[in-house]
Scaffold this motif. Structure first.
Motif, PDB file in Angstrom:
ATOM      1  N   UNK A 162       0.862  -1.180   0.000  1.00 20.61           N
ATOM      2  CA  UNK A 162       0.000   0.000   0.000  1.00 20.61           C
ATOM      3  C   UNK A 162       0.896   1.228   0.000  1.00 20.61           C
ATOM      4  N   UNK A 163       0.873   1.946  -1.083  1.00 20.72           N
ATOM      5  CA  UNK A 163       1.660   3.165  -1.199  1.00 20.72           C
ATOM      6  C   UNK A 163       0.859   4.319  -0.607  1.00 20.72           C
ATOM      7  N   UNK A 164       1.506   5.183   0.130  1.00 22.23           N
ATOM      8  CA  UNK A 164       0.803   6.301   0.764  1.00 22.23           C
ATOM      9  C   UNK A 164       0.150   7.232  -0.250  1.00 22.23           C
ATOM     10  N   UNK A 165       0.735   7.360  -1.421  1.00 17.03           N
ATOM     11  CA  UNK A 165       0.197   8.293  -2.403  1.00 17.03           C
ATOM     12  C   UNK A 165      -0.867   7.638  -3.299  1.00 17.03           C
ATOM     13  N   UNK A 166      -1.065   6.326  -3.163  1.00 16.49           N
ATOM     14  CA  UNK A 166      -2.049   5.644  -4.003  1.00 16.49           C
ATOM     15  C   UNK A 166      -2.800   4.632  -3.161  1.00 16.49           C
ATOM     16  N   UNK A 167      -4.060   4.875  -2.931  1.00 13.14           N
ATOM     17  CA  UNK A 167      -4.868   3.963  -2.123  1.00 13.14           C
ATOM     18  C   UNK A 167      -5.621   2.971  -2.991  1.00 13.14           C
TER      19      UNK A 167
ATOM     20  N   UNK B 138      -5.373  -0.434  -4.019  1.00 11.55           N
ATOM     21  CA  UNK B 138      -4.616  -1.650  -3.762  1.00 11.55           C
ATOM     22  C   UNK B 138      -5.541  -2.843  -3.562  1.00 11.55           C
ATOM     23  N   UNK B 139      -6.585  -2.949  -4.362  1.00 14.05           N
ATOM     24  CA  UNK B 139      -7.489  -4.073  -4.227  1.00 14.05           C
ATOM     25  C   UNK B 139      -6.968  -5.255  -5.049  1.00 14.05           C
ATOM     26  N   UNK B 140      -6.942  -6.404  -4.413  1.00 17.96           N
ATOM     27  CA  UNK B 140      -6.476  -7.635  -5.039  1.00 17.96           C
ATOM     28  C   UNK B 140      -7.662  -8.581  -5.132  1.00 17.96           C
TER      29      UNK B 140
ATOM     30  N   UNK C 181      -9.647 -10.531  -2.263  1.00 19.17           N
ATOM     31  CA  UNK C 181      -8.751 -11.168  -1.302  1.00 19.17           C
ATOM     32  C   UNK C 181      -8.107 -10.122  -0.399  1.00 19.17           C
ATOM     33  N   UNK C 182      -7.891  -8.930  -0.938  1.00 15.57           N
ATOM     34  CA  UNK C 182      -7.426  -7.798  -0.128  1.00 15.57           C
ATOM     35  C   UNK C 182      -8.066  -6.542  -0.696  1.00 15.57           C
ATOM     36  N   UNK C 183      -8.864  -5.910   0.136  1.00 20.80           N
ATOM     37  CA  UNK C 183      -9.522  -4.660  -0.243  1.00 20.80           C
ATOM     38  C   UNK C 183      -9.163  -3.636   0.818  1.00 20.80           C
ATOM     39  N   UNK C 184      -8.451  -2.610   0.412  1.00 21.53           N
ATOM     40  CA  UNK C 184      -7.872  -1.691   1.379  1.00 21.53           C
ATOM     41  C   UNK C 184      -8.906  -1.072   2.312  1.00 21.53           C
ATOM     42  N   UNK C 185     -10.062  -0.671   1.791  1.00 23.12           N
ATOM     43  CA  UNK C 185     -11.066  -0.030   2.646  1.00 23.12           C
ATOM     44  C   UNK C 185     -11.613  -1.001   3.689  1.00 23.12           C
TER      45      UNK C 185
ATOM     46  N   UNK D 236      -6.737  -6.426   9.219  1.00 20.37           N
ATOM     47  CA  UNK D 236      -5.478  -7.173   9.140  1.00 20.37           C
ATOM     48  C   UNK D 236      -4.529  -6.719  10.238  1.00 20.37           C
ATOM     49  N   UNK D 237      -4.812  -5.532  10.752  1.00 28.99           N
ATOM     50  CA  UNK D 237      -4.212  -5.050  11.975  1.00 28.99           C
ATOM     51  C   UNK D 237      -2.705  -4.963  12.039  1.00 28.99           C
ATOM     52  N   UNK D 238      -2.265  -5.010  13.276  1.00 21.88           N
ATOM     53  CA  UNK D 238      -0.859  -4.820  13.607  1.00 21.88           C
ATOM     54  C   UNK D 238       0.026  -5.883  12.961  1.00 21.88           C
TER      55      UNK D 238
END
Length: 146
Positions: free
Chosen positions: A81-86, A88-90, A105-109, A115-117
């Protein structure tokens, strides 16, 4: 000779630099410009018969590829996950017998907090559905095949 304002500014720069260095050392999955998550999809069928679980995944950068997973096998990757680009959905498409399911499988929102710490996002694919865990101990059913 430096003025007091210049000295304070220099101390602030040193403080932030040291903070970034120590944070990176304590949390290796944290990048200087973003965060990494370990995503894992596990074939958790009890009786896979002769048909494997087929998985094919895509990332924002392109295809991750696919595999035919036998019982107990997994497919894993690192989601960055890049800070300048949100963005990142897989997404993955799963096929087992006559069933087919496409899921995130991974949805940033959805996953940035759950997924936590640990930075672990694991999926256990079973006969009755898809289970999520951030520690691979406690699993929660997120959805069914249908």
């Amino acid at each position: 000779m430096k003025t007091p304002k210049q000295i304070i500014f220099l101390l602030i720069i040193i403080f932030f630099t040291l903070t970034i260095i120590f944070t990176s050392m304590l949390q290796p999955q944290t990048m200087l410009l973003g965060k990494e998550y370990d995503v894992r999809v596990i074939n958790s069928f009890r009786d896979n018969s002769s048909l494997p679980l087929v998985i094919w995944c895509n990332s924002p950068q392109g295809e991750l590829g696919g595999r035919a997973l036998q019982e107990g096998d997994d497919f894993r990757w690192t989601a960055r996950i890049e800070l300048w680009s949100w963005k990142a959905d897989y997404t993955c498409t799963m096929k087992w017998e006559s069933k087919r399911k496409r899921f995130d499988a991974f949805k940033i929102s959805r996953d940035i907090n759950r997924c936590g710490f640990t930075g672990k996002c694991s999926w256990s694919v079973r006969e009755d559905g898809f289970y999520f865990s951030s520690d691979e101990v406690y699993w929660t059913k997120d959805f069914s095949w249908l």
